[in-house]
Structures are given as C-alpha cells and as structure tokens.
Design an enzyme around this catalytic site. Structure first.
Site, PDB file in Angstrom:
ATOM      1  N   ASN A   1     -10.764   8.202   5.863  1.00 33.76           N
ATOM      2  CA  ASN A   1      -9.540   8.970   6.116  1.00 33.76           C
ATOM      3  C   ASN A   1      -9.693  10.383   5.565  1.00 33.76           C
ATOM      4  OD1 ASN A   1      -9.390   7.666   3.557  1.00 33.76           O
ATOM      5  ND2 ASN A   1      -7.192   7.963   3.461  1.00 33.76           N
TER       6      ASN A   1
ATOM      7  N   GLU B   1      -7.344  13.585   4.863  1.00 34.89           N
ATOM      8  CA  GLU B   1      -5.958  14.059   4.806  1.00 34.89           C
ATOM      9  C   GLU B   1      -5.916  15.586   4.873  1.00 34.89           C
ATOM     10  OE1 GLU B   1      -4.256  12.091   1.374  1.00 34.89           O
ATOM     11  OE2 GLU B   1      -4.297  10.155   2.396  1.00 34.89           O
TER      12      GLU B   1
ATOM     13  N   CYS C   1      -6.745   8.746  10.019  1.00 30.77           N
ATOM     14  CA  CYS C   1      -7.153   7.492   9.379  1.00 30.77           C
ATOM     15  C   CYS C   1      -8.659   7.268   9.551  1.00 30.77           C
ATOM     16  CB  CYS C   1      -6.438   6.317  10.031  1.00 30.77           C
ATOM     17  SG  CYS C   1      -4.670   6.254   9.721  1.00 30.77           S
TER      18      CYS C   1
ATOM     19  N   GLU D   1     -10.202   4.590  10.578  1.00 35.36           N
ATOM     20  CA  GLU D   1     -10.568   3.884  11.814  1.00 35.36           C
ATOM     21  C   GLU D   1     -10.678   4.856  12.988  1.00 35.36           C
ATOM     22  OE1 GLU D   1      -8.243   3.211   9.631  1.00 35.36           O
ATOM     23  OE2 GLU D   1      -7.704   1.087   9.571  1.00 35.36           O
TER      24      GLU D   1
ATOM     25  N   CYS E   1      -3.203   0.721  10.629  1.00 35.69           N
ATOM     26  CA  CYS E   1      -1.896   1.157  11.149  1.00 35.69           C
ATOM     27  C   CYS E   1      -1.816   0.939  12.659  1.00 35.69           C
ATOM     28  CB  CYS E   1      -1.624   2.612  10.779  1.00 35.69           C
ATOM     29  SG  CYS E   1      -2.470   3.808  11.830  1.00 35.69           S
TER      30      CYS E   1
ATOM     31  N   CYS F   1      -3.925   3.300  14.924  1.00 39.31           N
ATOM     32  CA  CYS F   1      -5.361   2.973  14.952  1.00 39.31           C
ATOM     33  C   CYS F   1      -5.620   1.740  15.804  1.00 39.31           C
ATOM     34  CB  CYS F   1      -5.888   2.756  13.533  1.00 39.31           C
ATOM     35  SG  CYS F   1      -6.090   4.305  12.631  1.00 39.31           S
TER      36      CYS F   1
HETATM   37  N1  THU Z   1      -5.025   4.991   6.329  1.00 42.93           N
HETATM   38  C1  THU Z   1      -6.199   4.723   6.945  1.00 42.93           C
HETATM   39  O1  THU Z   1      -7.154   5.519   6.903  1.00 42.93           O
HETATM   40  N2  THU Z   1      -6.311   3.552   7.610  1.00 42.93           N
HETATM   41  C2  THU Z   1      -5.381   2.587   7.621  1.00 42.93           C
HETATM   42  O2  THU Z   1      -5.617   1.560   8.203  1.00 42.93           O
HETATM   43  C3  THU Z   1      -4.105   2.788   6.948  1.00 42.93           C
HETATM   44  C4  THU Z   1      -3.879   4.112   6.347  1.00 42.93           C
HETATM   45  C5  THU Z   1      -4.917   6.230   5.568  1.00 42.93           C
HETATM   46  C6  THU Z   1      -3.971   7.261   6.092  1.00 42.93           C
HETATM   47  C7  THU Z   1      -3.675   8.047   4.839  1.00 42.93           C
HETATM   48  O3  THU Z   1      -4.714   8.992   4.618  1.00 42.93           O
HETATM   49  C8  THU Z   1      -3.746   7.019   3.725  1.00 42.93           C
HETATM   50  O4  THU Z   1      -4.478   5.925   4.270  1.00 42.93           O
HETATM   51  C9  THU Z   1      -2.411   6.536   3.214  1.00 42.93           C
HETATM   52  O5  THU Z   1      -1.609   6.104   4.220  1.00 42.93           O
END
Ligand code: THU
Length: 157
Positions: A61, A63, A72, A74, A112, A115
């Site tokens: 991920n 940000e 994310c 995935e 999520c 994804c």
């Molecule tokens: N996130 C992911 O990378 N994958 C997931 O399956 C759930 C959430 C990330 C998004 C964000 O950067 C952090 O986790 C918190 O939500």
C-alpha cells in the site's frame, strides 16, 4: 419469499501445511509489507501475485497526504502485473498485513471491496480461477477464487 444462503468456501492452513510454492508466495507478501508507505494509517499491507508464467510480482500500500490518492497493496500488485505482463494470467495471490502495533495481523487480512472488484476483473482476464491466500499470524485462509471472495459481484462483461 425465499431465503438463500450464499456461503464462502474457506480452507484454513498453517504456514507449514502449505505447498512450497505457496509458502514462497506468502513469504513474498510478508516481505512486501516492508516496502509499504503507510505513514498515515501505519497499517502496512503486502500482496504477491504468482502469474501463470511462474513469475511473482508484489505490491504494497502506498498512501498519500491527499488521502483518497493512496492505493492498496492488492491493487498496486495487480495493476503492476497488468501493466508489465498484460497477456499473462494470474495463478494465485497472497495478502499479508502488519498492524500499527507492529506485529503481523492476528486474523487473516480481509481485502477491501474495491480491491476485490479490481482483482475479479483480472481473474476474468486470466480465464480461470485465481486462488487467494489471506495471511494471518497463525492461520492462512485459502479461497479457491477471487469470485468466492466477492459473492454477488458486479460483472459487466
Ligand atoms: N489496505 C490495503 O492495502 N489492503 C487492504 O486489503 C486493506 C487496506 C491499506 C489501505 C491503507 O493504506 C491502509 O491499508 C489502511 O486502510
């Protein structure tokens, strides 16, 4: 009125019970958490995709201060795979996460909705089911396909 129950098939493995190739995929997802950029949530996620040609690609991920602009793990992984190997299908995917407290997530990580939808499209493009491994500290959930991770999915094609 009728009631219908839609069940999700999940197999629960320990790391040692996995086949060698899947252990490698889980290792790659765990390693990818170390390349996450998550200064805001401090929730570090790693994803690893084994392609039909055996190649493993990873993502984490990423940000951004403009919050909705982050991505994310995935989707980082599947969009990278799609852009680098556009005509190669996905065979399996593993996802791992490290919580803000610093250790690996206890319960297997749950991707999520966005994804799941994005991965579903790559599963369709692959032409066969893509196995999913959701990694937790002790247990690893195996789902037979992305479709099983997203029942009642939106599909347009
Ligand atoms: N996130 C992911 O990378 N994958 C997931 O399956 C759930 C959430 C990330 C998004 C964000 O950067 C952090 O986790 C918190 O939500």
């Amino acid at each position: 009125m009728k009631e219908k129950e839609i069940a999700i098939p999940v197999r629960v493995y320990s790391y040692d019970e996995l086949e060698a190739a899947d252990r490698k995929l889980v290792d790659a997802a765990r390693e990818a958490t170390g390349r996450s950029y998550a200064p805001y949530s401090k929730f570090r996620v790693g994803a690893a995709i084994r392609l039909d040609n055996g190649q493993v690609v990873t993502g984490s991920n990423q940000e951004n201060a403009a919050f909705p602009s982050g991505t994310c793990a995935e989707r980082t992984a599947c969009y990278y795979a799609g852009s680098k190997y556009p005509s190669v299908g996905f065979e399996a995917l593993a996802v791992s996460a490290v919580t803000p407290a610093g250790g690996e997530i206890e319960e297997p990580v749950a991707p999520c909705g966005a994804c799941r939808q994005a991965l579903l499209e790559y599963e369709k493009l692959s032409g066969h089911p893509v196995r999913v491994l959701l990694v937790g500290k002790e247990a690893i959930y195996e789902l037979p396909s992305v479709k099983s991770l997203l029942p009642l999915a939106f599909t347009e094609f």
